[in-house]
Every structure is written in structure tokens, then in C-alpha cells.
Scaffold this active site. Structure first.
Site, PDB file in Angstrom:
ATOM      1  CG  ASP B   7      -1.866   1.164   1.254  1.00 14.41           C
ATOM      2  OD1 ASP B   7      -2.357   1.535   0.173  1.00 14.41           O
ATOM      3  OD2 ASP B   7      -2.126   1.723   2.329  1.00 14.41           O
ATOM      4  CD  GLU B  68      -4.614   1.507  -2.977  1.00 14.62           C
ATOM      5  OE1 GLU B  68      -4.837   0.822  -1.971  1.00 14.62           O
ATOM      6  OE2 GLU B  68      -4.788   2.722  -3.033  1.00 14.62           O
ATOM      7  CG  ASP B 141      -0.987   3.350   5.952  1.00 11.50           C
ATOM      8  OD1 ASP B 141      -1.132   4.135   5.009  1.00 11.50           O
ATOM      9  OD2 ASP B 141      -1.155   3.667   7.146  1.00 11.50           O
TER      10      ASP B 141
END
EC number: 3.1.21.10
Lengths: 177, 177
Positions: B7, B68, B141
Site C-alpha cells: 500500500d 495498489e 496501511d
């Protein structure tokens, strides 16, 4: 002072190397582009860009790297790739121990043409004149990379003169104490 | 299949490692974040993120890395740094010979919660349940990185079954020729 200018991009990443010092016209060391095929996935394109920049820094040993600052509002379709190519240039430079500076497109245009809103043509034209090149550097990404390097030399010059003035002032004050 | 989910972020880059296979519940291998100080220049922050990801890949040897996908329209103030952190993750993975996959936030949410518009809370809750964790992974996160890894294992499973079906079809056709 030798500066590597990087005009970031996935398809063409412009690289321009300039030697310069305060009060002297900058001179061309090398100019070119790292190209990566559009059909390769982005991760592997970033690997190719990294390898290209590492090669240039290893061969030409610049004192600093100047990268164009990428803004979110610019050309949304390609801005992520451009930002990532810029990130790779910054990463490589910092990892190799070089100072990294970011300059906005309008700072670069203002430095070489006198106007922050100059067109690409005008930037290429002025880079050609400033470096006394026999012909215009192509593609535009290569010319932009040289403009970035020139901008950095000139702005670096200003900073240095300012720092020298500050240092001189400080030492003269020190002398009077 | 061992997957490292990333992330991306400059302040906190979430890393989550999961072991999984089609038809079996995924299990946690490791989870954490790489933090970089906000007062460091971006180039050196990217160097720290690179070092952190290299360390995780070297220690845990994942088979794939899932990052991501960052969109230009998201949070304009931080999106460039996020995109560059994502670029560094992709670069490191590809350089170390690993396949890299990008998943959108809504793909990840849909994979773990069933809804592409689920909130952060819901994603963390489902990750905790799916991996049978004694407590919720923090910060968010870290939970998001695990969600990415789970999403990739599950989507990877689908892709593999599809490829197996295609391969089986092709070989049975080949047999009939």
C-alpha cells in the site's frame, strides 16, 4: 559544476548534461533519451529507465541532478507514469549520493527564455543558442532536459553567490567583533 | 503462492505478506510499514522505501508483488508522492525478477468485503477475520497491504484456474487432432 537534467517520461525520458559555472556560458557534455517500449509493463519500463540513468551518472559523473517537477493536474492520462519516471530519477541520484533538485516547467522556461510561459519551440531555440549547438537537439524531451540542466546551473549560481555573500558578511562581522 | 502486498505512501508504506492457494484460506506471513520522516527530501525518502522493500523481498521471498494502483484524481496534495512510492515498489519487484500486479482500491475492497465501496474499517475487519488474526493489524496501511495480498491470491487463483482450463482444452484438442 556538471549537471544532469532529467525530463521524465516513460516513452522518452530526456537526459541532458551541461558543464557550467557562475558568469560563464554553460557547455554541452551529452544529450539523449532513454526510450522504453509502450507494450512492456510499467514495472519493467521503470527498470529500463533506472538502468539508463545509472549508466549516464556512472559514465559522466555529474555533481547534481535536476528533475522536472511533475504536477497532478497535467495530462491526467500519462501523469502517473511521468511521476513514476521522475521518482526513479530522484531515487537513483540520491542512492548514488548526488544532490537532487526539482524545478517546475515555468522556472525552466523563465530561466532559458525569460518567460515562464514560453512554448516548446522557444525553449529548444534558446537551448540551441545558449549552448552554441550546430543544430537543434531532438526530440523535444532532450532539449527540455538540457534546459533543466542550464536552469539548475544558473539558479545554483545565484544560490552560490548569495551564500558567498552571506558567508563574506558573516566573516567580516566576525572580524569586527 | 506467497504474495507481498504494497500500500504505497511516503509517510507510511504498508507491507503485507500472505501465503495462499486456490480453495484454501490465506495465512499471514508478516505485516508492517516502512516509515520515512516528513522532513527528509523526497529523493531520500524514496531511497528508504526502496531499501525497506528490498529487505522484505530478500527475507521473505514472495512469488509475486501486488501494488495498489494510484489514480491522478485522488488526494492531489499527496498523490505524486504516493505514485512515486508505488513506482519504487514496482521497480524493485521487477528488478528482483518478480511478477508485479496492480489492483485498484475498489478491486481490493470488493475482493475482501464483497463491496467495491466498503470503508477502511470494514476492510480491516474482514482482513482480520480472513487471516484469523488475534487482533486488528495497525496502522490502516498495514491492513490495506494485507487486503491487496489477499486480493491478489484470490484473483491469481481465478486466473490460474482459467489458464489451467485453457491449457486442458488446448491439450484435449491437441489429442483429438
Amino acid at each position: 559544476m556538471r549537471v544532469l537534467g532529467v525530463d521524465p517520461g516513460l516513452t522518452r525520458c530526456g537526459l541532458g548534461l551541461v558543464d557550467g559555472a557562475t558568469g560563464r556560458p554553460p557547455t554541452l557534455v551529452a544529450v539523449g533519451v532513454v526510450r522504453t517500449p509502450a507494450d512492456l509493463d510499467i514495472a519493467r519500463r521503470l527498470v529500463l529507465i533506472e538502468a539508463g540513468i545509472v549508466e549516464w551518472i556512472t559514465e559522466y559523473r555529474p555533481d547534481a541532478v535536476a528533475v522536472e517537477r511533475v504536477f497532478a493536474q497535467h495530462n491526467v492520462q500519462t501523469v502517473m507514469g511521468t511521476a513514476q519516471a521522475a521518482g526513479v530519477a530522484m531515487l537513483v541520484a540520491a542512492r548514488m549520493g548526488l544532490p537532487v533538485a526539482l524545478h517546475t516547467p515555468s522556472e525552466v522556461k523563465a530561466a532559458v527564455t525569460g518567460s515562464g510561459r514560453a512554448g516548446k519551440e522557444q525553449v529548444t531555440e534558446m537551448v540551441t543558442r545558449i549552448l552554441k549547438l550546430p543544430e537543434r537537439p531532438t526530440p523535444a524531451d532532450a532539449a527540455d532536459a538540457l534546459a533543466l540542466a542550464i536552469c539548475h546551473v544558473w539558479r545554483g549560481g545565484v544560490t552560490n553567490r548569495f551564500q558567498q555573500a552571506v558567508a563574506a558578511q558573516a566573516s567580516s562581522r566576525g572580524g569586527r567583533r
